[in-house]
Design a protein around this motif. Structure first.
Motif, PDB file in Angstrom:
ATOM      1  N   ALA A 118       0.618  -1.331  -0.172  1.00  0.00           N
ATOM      2  CA  ALA A 118      -0.048  -0.552  -0.310  1.00  0.00           C
ATOM      3  C   ALA A 118       0.825   1.289  -0.100  1.00  0.00           C
ATOM      4  O   ALA A 118       0.509   2.540   0.165  1.00  0.00           O
TER       5      ALA A 118
ATOM      6  N   ASP B 251      -1.880   3.215   7.930  1.00  0.00           N
ATOM      7  CA  ASP B 251      -3.184   3.120   8.072  1.00  0.00           C
ATOM      8  C   ASP B 251      -4.031   2.794   7.241  1.00  0.00           C
ATOM      9  O   ASP B 251      -3.934   1.065   7.304  1.00  0.00           O
ATOM     10  N   GLU B 252      -5.501   2.650   6.838  1.00  0.00           N
ATOM     11  CA  GLU B 252      -6.664   0.725   6.702  1.00  0.00           C
ATOM     12  C   GLU B 252      -6.403   0.984   5.764  1.00  0.00           C
ATOM     13  O   GLU B 252      -6.107  -0.780   5.727  1.00  0.00           O
ATOM     14  N   ASP B 253      -5.554   1.380   4.621  1.00  0.00           N
ATOM     15  CA  ASP B 253      -4.953   0.986   3.150  1.00  0.00           C
ATOM     16  C   ASP B 253      -3.704  -0.346   3.273  1.00  0.00           C
ATOM     17  O   ASP B 253      -4.300  -1.101   3.225  1.00  0.00           O
TER      18      ASP B 253
ATOM     19  N   LEU C  25      -5.314  -3.264   5.429  1.00  0.00           N
ATOM     20  CA  LEU C  25      -5.958  -4.238   4.154  1.00  0.00           C
ATOM     21  C   LEU C  25      -5.375  -5.814   3.457  1.00  0.00           C
ATOM     22  O   LEU C  25      -5.616  -6.140   2.973  1.00  0.00           O
ATOM     23  N   ALA C  26      -3.883  -4.111   3.361  1.00  0.00           N
ATOM     24  CA  ALA C  26      -2.878  -4.821   2.174  1.00  0.00           C
ATOM     25  C   ALA C  26      -2.208  -5.710   3.353  1.00  0.00           C
ATOM     26  O   ALA C  26      -2.693  -7.538   2.206  1.00  0.00           O
TER      27      ALA C  26
ATOM     28  N   GLU D 182      -5.037  -9.008   2.874  1.00  0.00           N
ATOM     29  CA  GLU D 182      -5.204  -9.522   2.355  1.00  0.00           C
ATOM     30  C   GLU D 182      -4.174 -10.956   1.399  1.00  0.00           C
ATOM     31  O   GLU D 182      -4.513 -11.327   1.297  1.00  0.00           O
TER      32      GLU D 182
END
Length: 111
Positions: free
Chosen positions: A7, A24-26, A29-30, A33
């Protein structure tokens, strides 16, 4: 030494976020995943608690502290156990949660 990114943020040679403040939230999430996880509200409760705790104490909480603080989010109907945490984060429980939360790798060994 920086070896890769997720990210747009640098990871160290062990695959952990190189700088706590770059999370951060990204990023979460990455990382999730990559580990085959889809984050839900229970995951976010643990992740946000870990970040807040680390930000205040500069060390991660023990799994017992996590369970006492956010156990009601993890298992709302029965007393939360370490097994519940490991069900949410099946590749290491608290250690995997620390990784996704962007805590430094050298702190995760005790978590």
């Amino acid at each position: 030494m920086i070896t890769q990114q997720v990210a747009g943020r640098d990871l160290n040679t062990k695959g952990h976020l190189a700088h706590f403040d770059h999370w951060d939230e990204d990023v979460a999430l990455a990382l999730a995943e990559e580990e085959g996880l889809t984050l839900n509200a229970r995951h976010w409760g643990v992740i946000n608690f870990l970040r807040d705790y680390y930000g205040a104490h500069e060390m991660p909480p023990t799994p017992r502290v996590v369970l006492k603080a956010v156990g009601h989010l993890i298992s709302p109907h029965v007393p939360c156990t370490r097994r519940h945490l490991e069900f949410l984060f099946p590749d290491g429980g608290c250690k995997q949660a620390c990784h996704i939360a962007g805590l430094p790798d050298y702190y995760c060994h005790g978590c």
